[in-house]
Design a protein around this motif. Structure first.
Motif, PDB file in Angstrom:
ATOM      1  N   ARG A 251       0.856  -1.187   0.000  1.00 52.11           N
ATOM      2  CA  ARG A 251       0.000   0.000   0.000  1.00 52.11           C
ATOM      3  C   ARG A 251       0.896   1.242   0.000  1.00 52.11           C
ATOM      4  O   ARG A 251       1.974   1.241   0.595  1.00 52.11           O
TER       5      ARG A 251
ATOM      6  N   ALA B 249       1.933   4.932   1.188  1.00 53.17           N
ATOM      7  CA  ALA B 249       1.797   5.734   2.409  1.00 53.17           C
ATOM      8  C   ALA B 249       2.819   6.867   2.354  1.00 53.17           C
ATOM      9  O   ALA B 249       3.715   6.884   1.507  1.00 53.17           O
TER      10      ALA B 249
ATOM     11  N   ARG C  13       4.282  -0.043   1.165  1.00 48.31           N
ATOM     12  CA  ARG C  13       4.326  -0.771   2.435  1.00 48.31           C
ATOM     13  C   ARG C  13       3.480  -2.044   2.356  1.00 48.31           C
ATOM     14  O   ARG C  13       2.249  -1.973   2.353  1.00 48.31           O
TER      15      ARG C  13
ATOM     16  N   THR D 177      -0.222  -3.640   7.381  1.00 47.67           N
ATOM     17  CA  THR D 177      -1.435  -3.139   6.735  1.00 47.67           C
ATOM     18  C   THR D 177      -2.593  -3.976   7.254  1.00 47.67           C
ATOM     19  O   THR D 177      -2.392  -4.912   8.034  1.00 47.67           O
ATOM     20  N   ASP D 178      -3.786  -3.678   6.783  1.00 46.95           N
ATOM     21  CA  ASP D 178      -4.923  -4.494   7.198  1.00 46.95           C
ATOM     22  C   ASP D 178      -4.852  -5.903   6.619  1.00 46.95           C
ATOM     23  O   ASP D 178      -5.525  -6.815   7.099  1.00 46.95           O
TER      24      ASP D 178
ATOM     25  N   ASP E  85      -0.441  -7.788   9.416  1.00 39.29           N
ATOM     26  CA  ASP E  85      -0.064  -6.945  10.545  1.00 39.29           C
ATOM     27  C   ASP E  85       1.432  -6.997  10.816  1.00 39.29           C
ATOM     28  O   ASP E  85       2.083  -5.979  11.024  1.00 39.29           O
TER      29      ASP E  85
ATOM     30  N   ASP F 179       9.162  -1.108   4.405  1.00 41.45           N
ATOM     31  CA  ASP F 179       8.849   0.052   3.565  1.00 41.45           C
ATOM     32  C   ASP F 179       9.839   0.125   2.414  1.00 41.45           C
ATOM     33  O   ASP F 179      11.057   0.017   2.622  1.00 41.45           O
TER      34      ASP F 179
END
Length: 299
Positions: free
Chosen positions: A21, A23, A33, A37-38, A41, A50
């Motif tokens: 995702r 960010a 990232r 994330t959802d 974890d 990252d």
């Protein structure tokens, strides 16, 4: 390693494929990232991954991560392009060049900064890198901070049959990386040319993943694309990664480690075992007990 597609009978299966995702971090730079994330974890013993998005910035516009604290884990920074200047409250200072690695144990607490070098800020240039957070077991969370500067020249390389592996930490393909770790961890850069296959043996029981920063690959007939993380089973054999003749070269990172298996409490830059320890970390930082970085860079 070999240049033909390997059988999947002795290769680890795939638990998940997690797209990164986007960010914003630090003073405003963009990252890809895959975790936390959802969708994922953490990947015990790893807390965060990252990829600092690649790109060119003109003179005077480069941003980084100004002074900020950490406690309870380690940060690993790998520079793919550009130059990153590190300073911290323990008095460490250095420039991380392309292919270099900074392995910093925050331990009891440290304040550091990671910024584009003065030259890059003055002249402009490209930046691209990777940062990994490695958890520490409870007995080492308050250990004395440590800084390891690992140059590209000090990182052993295994290269044959269209596959190149730069081993930063742990043992892989018969060579040992120079990084000293508190728990068993493997961290390596993997590059595969079209038509080649890498077979990477890892200890049974270790969490294992592969993150692609560029290119594509096939893993048990599943396609892996840019900015995707493949999470493997903890048991079942080697990691087998193939780049077929029609794919672009793969540039990726291998991360594997023995799970710590302890409670994780985290708040921003602090990772401990309990909420009470997080509160103590915040109070210690606010009281100045983690130190500071003077403008001169001399702690």
């Amino acid at each position: 390693m070999q240049t033909t597609a390997a059988s999947t009978t002795s290769s680890r299966g795939i638990t998940a494929v997690v797209p990164a995702r986007q960010a914003t971090e630090g003073a405003g730079f963009q990252v890809y990232r895959p975790f936390p994330t959802d969708a994922l974890d953490l990947l015990d013993p790893f807390l965060l991954l990252d990829e600092m998005a690649p790109g060119y910035q003109p003179p005077g516009s480069m941003v980084g991560a100004p002074d900020h604290p950490h406690r309870g884990f380690e940060t690993v920074t790998y520079v793919l392009e550009g130059e990153v200047e590190h300073r911290d409250s323990a008095g460490n200072h250095g420039i991380i060049y392309q292919g270099d690695v900074q392995w910093m144990t925050a331990g009891d607490g440290i304040v550091h900064s990671e910024m584009p070098s003065e030259r890059i800020q003055r002249e402009g240039g490209r930046g691209h890198g990777l940062q990994l957070w490695v958890n520490l077991p409870s007995e080492h969370k308050r250990t004395r901070p440590r800084y390891q500067a690992i140059s590209a020249n000090d990182t052993p390389v295994v290269e044959r049959d269209g596959v190149r592996v730069d081993v930063v930490a742990g043992e892989l393909l018969g060579v040992n990386g120079p990084a000293h770790t508190h728990t068993p961890v493997t961290f390596a850069r993997l590059r595969i040319e079209p038509g080649a296959t890498a077979r990477l043996p890892l200890p049974d029981g270790h969490a294992a993943a592969l993150y692609s920063v560029a290119g594509a690959a096939l893993i048990r007939e599943r396609a892996l694309g840019e900015h995707e993380l493949v999470v493997f089973d903890r048991y079942g054999g080697d990691l087998v990664i193939t780049v077929d003749d029609q794919m672009p070269p793969l540039d990726a990172f291998v991360l594997a480690g023995e799970p710590i298996g302890e409670p994780v409490a985290r708040y921003g830059p602090f990772v401990m075992n309990t909420r009470e320890e997080i509160i103590e970390a915040i109070e210690d930082f606010d009281a100045g007990r983690m130190g500071s970085i003077p403008a001169s860079g001399v702690a």
